[in-house]
Design a protein around this motif. Structure first.
Motif, PDB file in Angstrom:
ATOM      1  N   GLU A   1      -3.799 -19.563   1.010  1.00 22.70           N
ATOM      2  CA  GLU A   1      -5.101 -19.976   0.455  1.00 22.70           C
ATOM      3  C   GLU A   1      -5.063 -20.844  -1.002  1.00 22.70           C
ATOM      4  OE1 GLU A   1      -6.846 -16.117   0.476  1.00 22.70           O
ATOM      5  OE2 GLU A   1      -7.420 -16.463   2.489  1.00 22.70           O
ATOM      6  N   SER A   2      -4.035 -20.496  -1.772  1.00 18.14           N
ATOM      7  CA  SER A   2      -3.875 -21.267  -2.852  1.00 18.14           C
ATOM      8  C   SER A   2      -3.375 -22.667  -2.916  1.00 18.14           C
ATOM      9  CB  SER A   2      -2.871 -20.333  -4.094  1.00 18.14           C
ATOM     10  OG  SER A   2      -1.918 -20.724  -3.592  1.00 18.14           O
ATOM     11  N   ALA A   3      -3.753 -23.412  -3.938  1.00 14.89           N
ATOM     12  CA  ALA A   3      -3.293 -24.683  -4.076  1.00 14.89           C
ATOM     13  C   ALA A   3      -2.216 -24.898  -4.820  1.00 14.89           C
ATOM     14  CB  ALA A   3      -4.572 -25.631  -4.564  1.00 14.89           C
TER      15      ALA A   3
ATOM     16  N   GLU B   1      -1.573 -22.712 -10.182  1.00 11.80           N
ATOM     17  CA  GLU B   1      -2.904 -22.510  -9.659  1.00 11.80           C
ATOM     18  C   GLU B   1      -4.032 -22.471 -10.873  1.00 11.80           C
ATOM     19  OE1 GLU B   1      -4.232 -22.416  -6.633  1.00 11.80           O
ATOM     20  OE2 GLU B   1      -6.208 -21.600  -7.287  1.00 11.80           O
TER      21      GLU B   1
ATOM     22  N   PRO C   1       2.291 -22.015  -2.998  1.00  7.94           N
ATOM     23  CA  PRO C   1       1.353 -22.364  -2.291  1.00  7.94           C
ATOM     24  C   PRO C   1       1.803 -23.156  -0.881  1.00  7.94           C
ATOM     25  CG  PRO C   1       1.521 -24.042  -3.835  1.00  7.94           C
ATOM     26  CD  PRO C   1       2.548 -23.028  -4.181  1.00  7.94           C
TER      27      PRO C   1
ATOM     28  N   GLN D   1       0.569 -24.897   1.186  1.00  4.55           N
ATOM     29  CA  GLN D   1       0.389 -26.109   1.836  1.00  4.55           C
ATOM     30  C   GLN D   1       1.026 -27.242   1.402  1.00  4.55           C
ATOM     31  OE1 GLN D   1      -3.701 -27.228  -1.029  1.00  4.55           O
ATOM     32  NE2 GLN D   1      -3.788 -25.341  -0.366  1.00  4.55           N
TER      33      GLN D   1
END
Ligand SMILES: [Zn+2]
Length: 248
Positions: free
Chosen positions: A143-145, A176, A224, A226
């Motif tokens: 969920e974190s960027a 983050e 993260p 992503q």
């Protein structure tokens, strides 16, 4: 990762660690997988524990351990306990939990899973020889960027350690920015200063168990999911190296 890739990864850990003189213990047999812990003792040296792969959908941790081992991690002036891959079944299946649906990183009080039962037994045996001085665990956050960490510190507050960590990581990966992460207010961006108590009374994570065993200092590192796997691995490698610089 495929079964073959996970098997090869475990063989790589085994070869590198045993060539360096580490003792292997089989903590649990889970289906076709052995869950292993490695101990490398050096007389009079501080004891660092490194743990990865407890959540199967977070491959960056185990891959970072492999990269660190290849880059001379074991040359550091400390003794080591290393669990490079605590949830091999989860890694093959790309799931957070083990084959029975247990989140291993919430199982250190109840100890219902074979993986955690074996891990706890081994840690208690090792503790008879020496207590862990610093605990490092490698995770990812879906969920974190940006990168962040948890610090559990039962000793003197030394903010410079995490500041150095975040500065080193920020050269590769964003930190983050959220002021609240996973229900915790941050101390500074990317830094959760966590008490040595679980968030959920019966859901002890590994870091809380280590604190209860007397480990005074721990860092849980979160990259993260992503960003690319390569960058997550690099962030973990950078973070572990920096923490060893500032903690030892
Ligand atoms: Zn995790």
């Amino acid at each position: 990762m495929t079964r073959q890739e996970v098997q090869t990864l475990n063989e790589d850990f085994d070869r590198i660690l045993r060539e360096a003189g580490a003792e292997r213990s089989i903590l649990a047999q889970v289906g076709e997988h052995e869950v292993c812990g490695y101990a490398l003792w050096r007389e009079g040296a501080p004891l660092v524990m490194l743990s990865a792969g407890i959540h199967g959908d977070e491959p960056a941790g185990p891959l970072a351990v492999k990269a660190l081992l290849k880059q001379g991690l074991l040359d550091s002036a400390c003794s080591w306990l290393i669990c490079p891959l605590l949830n091999p079944h989860g890694l093959v299946e790309n799931i957070r939990e083990n084959a029975d649906g247990v989140d291993l990183n919430r199982d250190y009080l109840k100890q219902v899973s074979a993986e955690v039962q074996g891990h706890v037994k081994w840690l208690c045996q090792c503790r008879e020889k020496q207590s862990v001085d610093v605990f490092l665990s490698l995770h990812e956050d879906w969920e974190s960027a940006g990168f962040y960490c948890y610090e559990i510190n039962c000793g003197e507050d030394q903010p410079s350690r995490v500041k150095s960590l975040l500065k080193a990581v920020s050269e590769h990966v964003d930190i983050e920015k959220a002021t609240e992460i996973d229900g915790h207010s941050v101390r500074e961006a990317g830094w959760i200063y966590h008490r040595a108590e679980p968030d959920v009374p019966e859901g002890w994570p590994e870091a809380i168990f280590l604190a209860k065993l007397g480990c005074p200092l721990s860092f849980t590192l979160e990259t993260p999911s992503q960003i690319s796997l390569e960058r997550r691995v690099h962030a973990h490698v950078t973070a572990v190296k920096e923490l060893l610089n500032v903690c030892l």
